[in-house]
Each structure stands twice: as structure tokens, then as C-alpha cells.
Design an enzyme around this catalytic site. Structure first.
Site, PDB file in Angstrom:
ATOM      1  N   ASP A  19       0.869  -1.175   0.000  1.00  0.00           N
ATOM      2  CA  ASP A  19       0.000   0.000   0.000  1.00  0.00           C
ATOM      3  C   ASP A  19       0.907   1.226   0.000  1.00  0.00           C
ATOM      4  O   ASP A  19       1.742   1.386   0.911  1.00  0.00           O
ATOM      5  CB  ASP A  19      -0.874  -0.042   1.268  1.00  0.00           C
ATOM      6  CG  ASP A  19      -1.911   1.072   1.294  1.00  0.00           C
ATOM      7  OD1 ASP A  19      -1.627   2.181   0.791  1.00  0.00           O
ATOM      8  OD2 ASP A  19      -3.004   0.824   1.839  1.00  0.00           O
TER       9      ASP A  19
ATOM     10  N   SER B  88      -3.470  14.599 -13.076  1.00  0.00           N
ATOM     11  CA  SER B  88      -4.799  14.592 -13.709  1.00  0.00           C
ATOM     12  C   SER B  88      -5.076  15.961 -14.310  1.00  0.00           C
ATOM     13  O   SER B  88      -4.773  16.988 -13.688  1.00  0.00           O
ATOM     14  CB  SER B  88      -5.877  14.265 -12.675  1.00  0.00           C
ATOM     15  OG  SER B  88      -7.172  14.514 -13.210  1.00  0.00           O
TER      16      SER B  88
ATOM     17  N   TYR C 103      -9.763  15.571  -4.858  1.00  0.00           N
ATOM     18  CA  TYR C 103      -8.927  14.792  -5.790  1.00  0.00           C
ATOM     19  C   TYR C 103      -8.122  15.738  -6.686  1.00  0.00           C
ATOM     20  O   TYR C 103      -6.910  15.580  -6.852  1.00  0.00           O
ATOM     21  CB  TYR C 103      -9.846  13.897  -6.625  1.00  0.00           C
ATOM     22  CG  TYR C 103      -9.194  13.179  -7.778  1.00  0.00           C
ATOM     23  CD1 TYR C 103      -8.482  11.999  -7.584  1.00  0.00           C
ATOM     24  CD2 TYR C 103      -9.317  13.665  -9.080  1.00  0.00           C
ATOM     25  CE1 TYR C 103      -7.901  11.337  -8.656  1.00  0.00           C
ATOM     26  CE2 TYR C 103      -8.741  13.007 -10.157  1.00  0.00           C
ATOM     27  CZ  TYR C 103      -8.032  11.842  -9.936  1.00  0.00           C
ATOM     28  OH  TYR C 103      -7.458  11.192 -10.997  1.00  0.00           O
TER      29      TYR C 103
ATOM     30  N   LYS D 119      -4.024  16.183  -6.912  1.00  0.00           N
ATOM     31  CA  LYS D 119      -3.286  16.065  -8.176  1.00  0.00           C
ATOM     32  C   LYS D 119      -2.541  17.370  -8.487  1.00  0.00           C
ATOM     33  O   LYS D 119      -1.464  17.356  -9.089  1.00  0.00           O
ATOM     34  CB  LYS D 119      -4.245  15.697  -9.309  1.00  0.00           C
ATOM     35  CG  LYS D 119      -4.843  14.299  -9.167  1.00  0.00           C
ATOM     36  CD  LYS D 119      -3.772  13.224  -9.233  1.00  0.00           C
ATOM     37  CE  LYS D 119      -4.352  11.830  -9.386  1.00  0.00           C
ATOM     38  NZ  LYS D 119      -3.302  10.793  -9.492  1.00  0.00           N
TER      39      LYS D 119
HETATM   40  N1  LIG Z   1      -8.821   6.923 -15.598  1.00  0.00           N
HETATM   41  C1  LIG Z   1      -8.779   8.237 -15.791  1.00  0.00           C
HETATM   42  O1  LIG Z   1      -9.540   8.804 -16.592  1.00  0.00           O
HETATM   43  C2  LIG Z   1      -7.783   9.076 -15.061  1.00  0.00           C
HETATM   44  C3  LIG Z   1      -7.748  10.442 -15.360  1.00  0.00           C
HETATM   45  C4  LIG Z   1      -6.804  11.238 -14.722  1.00  0.00           C
HETATM   46  C5  LIG Z   1      -5.911  10.669 -13.831  1.00  0.00           C
HETATM   47  N2  LIG Z   1      -5.980   9.335 -13.554  1.00  0.00           N
HETATM   48  C6  LIG Z   1      -5.001   8.798 -12.617  1.00  0.00           C
HETATM   49  O2  LIG Z   1      -4.357   7.676 -13.192  1.00  0.00           O
HETATM   50  C7  LIG Z   1      -3.970   6.762 -12.163  1.00  0.00           C
HETATM   51  C8  LIG Z   1      -4.513   5.375 -12.492  1.00  0.00           C
HETATM   52  O3  LIG Z   1      -5.936   5.483 -12.587  1.00  0.00           O
HETATM   53  P1  LIG Z   1      -6.851   4.301 -13.130  1.00  0.00           P
HETATM   54  O4  LIG Z   1      -7.980   4.941 -13.826  1.00  0.00           O
HETATM   55  O5  LIG Z   1      -6.043   3.261 -13.802  1.00  0.00           O
HETATM   56  O6  LIG Z   1      -7.377   3.729 -11.714  1.00  0.00           O
HETATM   57  P2  LIG Z   1      -7.863   2.261 -11.287  1.00  0.00           P
HETATM   58  O7  LIG Z   1      -8.719   2.466 -10.087  1.00  0.00           O
HETATM   59  O8  LIG Z   1      -8.464   1.561 -12.454  1.00  0.00           O
HETATM   60  O9  LIG Z   1      -6.508   1.542 -10.872  1.00  0.00           O
HETATM   61  C9  LIG Z   1      -5.758   2.026  -9.791  1.00  0.00           C
HETATM   62  C10 LIG Z   1      -4.809   0.966  -9.295  1.00  0.00           C
HETATM   63  O10 LIG Z   1      -4.127   1.524  -8.165  1.00  0.00           O
HETATM   64  C11 LIG Z   1      -4.153   0.576  -7.105  1.00  0.00           C
HETATM   65  N3  LIG Z   1      -4.119   1.296  -5.828  1.00  0.00           N
HETATM   66  C12 LIG Z   1      -5.063   2.115  -5.326  1.00  0.00           C
HETATM   67  N4  LIG Z   1      -4.704   2.554  -4.114  1.00  0.00           N
HETATM   68  C13 LIG Z   1      -3.495   2.001  -3.852  1.00  0.00           C
HETATM   69  C14 LIG Z   1      -2.619   2.077  -2.751  1.00  0.00           C
HETATM   70  N5  LIG Z   1      -2.929   2.776  -1.657  1.00  0.00           N
HETATM   71  N6  LIG Z   1      -1.448   1.406  -2.820  1.00  0.00           N
HETATM   72  C15 LIG Z   1      -1.127   0.657  -3.912  1.00  0.00           C
HETATM   73  N7  LIG Z   1      -1.951   0.543  -4.970  1.00  0.00           N
HETATM   74  C16 LIG Z   1      -3.113   1.207  -4.945  1.00  0.00           C
HETATM   75  C17 LIG Z   1      -5.444  -0.191  -7.298  1.00  0.00           C
HETATM   76  O11 LIG Z   1      -5.427  -1.460  -6.635  1.00  0.00           O
HETATM   77  C18 LIG Z   1      -5.491  -0.310  -8.823  1.00  0.00           C
HETATM   78  O12 LIG Z   1      -4.774  -1.447  -9.278  1.00  0.00           O
HETATM   79  C19 LIG Z   1      -4.500   7.344 -10.859  1.00  0.00           C
HETATM   80  O13 LIG Z   1      -3.489   8.083 -10.213  1.00  0.00           O
HETATM   81  C20 LIG Z   1      -5.597   8.276 -11.332  1.00  0.00           C
HETATM   82  O14 LIG Z   1      -5.848   9.309 -10.414  1.00  0.00           O
HETATM   83  C21 LIG Z   1      -6.901   8.533 -14.141  1.00  0.00           C
END
Ligand SMILES: NC(=O)c1ccc[n+]([C@@H]2O[C@H](COP(=O)([O-])OP(=O)(O)OC[C@H]3O[C@@H](n4cnc5c(N)ncnc54)[C@H](O)[C@@H]3O)[C@@H](O)[C@H]2O)c1
Length: 254
Positions: free
Chosen positions: A62, A142, A155, A159
Site C-alpha cells: 500500500d 490529472s 482529488y 493532483k
Molecule cells: N482513468 C482516468 O480517466 C484518469 C484520469 C486522470 C488521472 N488518472 C489517474 O491515473 C492513475 C490510475 O488510474 P486508473 O484509472 O487506472 O485507476 P484504477 O482504479 O483503475 O486503478 C488504480 C490501481 O491503483 C491501485 N491502488 C489504489 N490505491 C493504492 C494504494 N494505496 N497502494 C497501492 N496501490 C493502490 C489499485 O489497486 C489499482 O490497481 C491514478 O493516479 C488516477 O488518479 C486517471
């Protein structure tokens, strides 16, 4: 291959954007350590990568727990001999809603993972990168931090802090040969977006935003992964402290 024999760590690499990043790094010859608090998807991904001829392994951790993360980074270093690339990707979001209805307990959780998790990754990896003369850090921020998205204020704030700390670190670490850059995705099709679309307000917000995107669709995780390859490799040797939006043209600034 742009990253042959480099060792890359991807936090939150078990699914979504992190999994896309892992595939892009593996394609360029990197050995990829997937660090995730969830074990199932990470193990499945590692099996798929290794049976496709790449090299990957997973560690359960984590990112909010600095001591545990530092131990795991030490294990990766011991197993593979160096740490060359760190991708701070782990992140969480809670279902969107007005800030005034939000719960302070959720603020702590978001800040702990989305901001402090990045600090923990940097602190654990930089001493090991220094040993091999440098490296590249890519933090996943983000676009919501750049344009002020309502409904996800905390959030977006976390970011925004990732953007700020990345610029300070880029200046501090440049003399040591470590470059620090940020990717700010727009809307990428992942389980996080499925969660955000699970309420009527969230679905309206996401679908409304997608309808304004010039490239007229959500992004795919590998489209973030390919920009990570650029920022992690010598292709971007003169870039540090920068933030690149990967968003289909949703936001155009600068
Ligand atoms: N999907 C989008 O549109 C989007 C847009 C902007 C930014 N982001 C950023 O991209 C990154 C990935 O997003 P995503 O959409 O793939 O999310 P997701 O929820 O699909 O995957 C996130 C992963 O992070 C892991 N995780 C969460 N908390 C954790 C912790 N405390 N320790 C270790 N692992 C942890 C989860 O188990 C999961 O495997 C994030 O930082 C998110 O904020 C995503």
C-alpha cells in the site's frame, strides 16, 4: 528497444492505466515491478507479461505505508540490481459530489494515496537511482487539476499538489541526473472511470465531458503508457519538470 534491461517500478500497476504503462514499458525491454495493494489482477498481469516473453513481477504494498513501500523497493533493487524508472501511478477517487457534502475521512484517504503516495515512492527510490547515476520519475497527475473540475475538488487538489512537488523535485534532482515529469490524463477508460460513472451525477459529468473531446472518445491505458516510455527514455533527455496532458485535446493550454 528504448528501455532494454532498465528496471521500472509502476505503483498501482495491477489494472487500468498502470497495466497499460506496464505493457508499454515491457515492450521497450524494461523489467517491470508492479506494486499494488491488490494482488489478484497484478498476478494475472505478471503471468500474461511473462508468457508473452517480457519480464515482470508483482509485490503487494500500500503506497500510503512508507516503511512497507521502502522495503519492497529494496527487494526489487536486490532482485534486479537497480531502480531506473519510477512511475507513481497509484491513485483513488471517490464518487463525485459537491465539496460541501464531502466527508473529511475521504479527504485524508485521497491525500494519503494520491499525494503522499507519490512522496513515498520518490523517497524510497531516489537513493537507489543515485547509485546507478540517475533515472526518470513519471508522476501520474490529472487534467482535473488544470481546469477545475467540479465534484472532485479534493482529488483535483491532491493532483495539483503532485504537479507542484514534481517541479520542485525536478529542480532538486536535476544535478543528480534524475528527471521528474508529470502526465495528466484526461479521461482514460479504466475501472476508476467505471466507478466514477456509477452514480447518475458521475455518469452525466463523464459523458458530458467526453462529448466535448476533439478526438471524440476516451483514451486507452496504453496511450498513457506510450507517453511514459517517452518520458522514461533518452528520447526526452532534455525534459524535466514538465506536465504533459494525454487527453484527446480535451484541454489545450500553454
Ligand atoms: N482513468 C482516468 O480517466 C484518469 C484520469 C486522470 C488521472 N488518472 C489517474 O491515473 C492513475 C490510475 O488510474 P486508473 O484509472 O487506472 O485507476 P484504477 O482504479 O483503475 O486503478 C488504480 C490501481 O491503483 C491501485 N491502488 C489504489 N490505491 C493504492 C494504494 N494505496 N497502494 C497501492 N496501490 C493502490 C489499485 O489497486 C489499482 O490497481 C491514478 O493516479 C488516477 O488518479 C486517471
Amino acid at each position: 528497444m528504448l528501455l532494454k534491461n532498465k528496471v521500472a517500478l509502476v505503483t498501482g500497476g495491477g489494472q487500468g492505466i498502470g497495466a497499460g504503462i506496464a505493457w508499454s514499458l515491457v515492450r521497450e525491454g524494461a523489467k517491470v515491478a508492479i506494486l499494488d495493494r491488490a494482488t489478484g489482477p497484478a498476478k494475472e498481469l505478471v503471468d500474461e507479461i511473462n508468457s508473452s516473453g517480457g519480464t515482470a513481477d508483482s509485490w503487494q504494498v500500500d503506497v500510503t505505508d512508507y516503511a512497507a513501500l521502502n522495503d519492497v523497493v529494496g527487494e526489487v533493487d536486490k532482485a534486479w540490481g537497480s531502480i531506473d524508472v519510477l512511475v507513481n501511478n497509484a491513485g483513488v477517487v471517490v464518487p463525485p459530489g459537491p465539496f460541501m457534502d464531502s466527508d473529511p475521512a475521504d479527504w485524508d484517504h485521497i491525500l494519503d494515496v494520491d499525494f503522499k503516495g507519490v512522496l513515498h515512492g520518490v523517497k524510497a527510490c531516489v537513493p537507489r537511482m543515485l547509485r546507478s547515476g540517475g533515472g526518470a520519475i513519471v508522476n501520474i497527475g490529472s487534467d482535473s487539476a488544470k481546469f477545475g473540475e467540479p465534484g472532485i475538488a479534493v482529488y483535483a487538489g491532491a493532483k495539483g499538489a503532485v504537479n507542484s512537488i514534481s517541479k520542485s523535485l525536478a529542480k532538486e534532482l536535476a544535478p543528480s541526473g534524475i528527471r521528474v515529469n508529470v502526465i495528466t490524463p484526461g479521461i482514460i477508460e479504466t475501472p476508476m472511470i467505471d466507478l466514477a460513472r456509477s452514480t447518475p451525477d458521475g455518469r452525466a459529468m463523464i459523458d458530458g465531458t467526453v462529448s466535448t473531446i476533439p478526438l471524440a472518445r476516451m483514451g486507452a491505458p496504453r496511450e498513457v503508457g506510450d507517453v511514459v516510455v517517452f518520458l522514461a527514455s533518452e528520447l526526452s533527455s532534455y525534459l524535466t519538470g514538465q506536465s504533459i496532458s494525454v487527453n484527446g485535446g480535451m484541454l489545450m493550454i500553454g
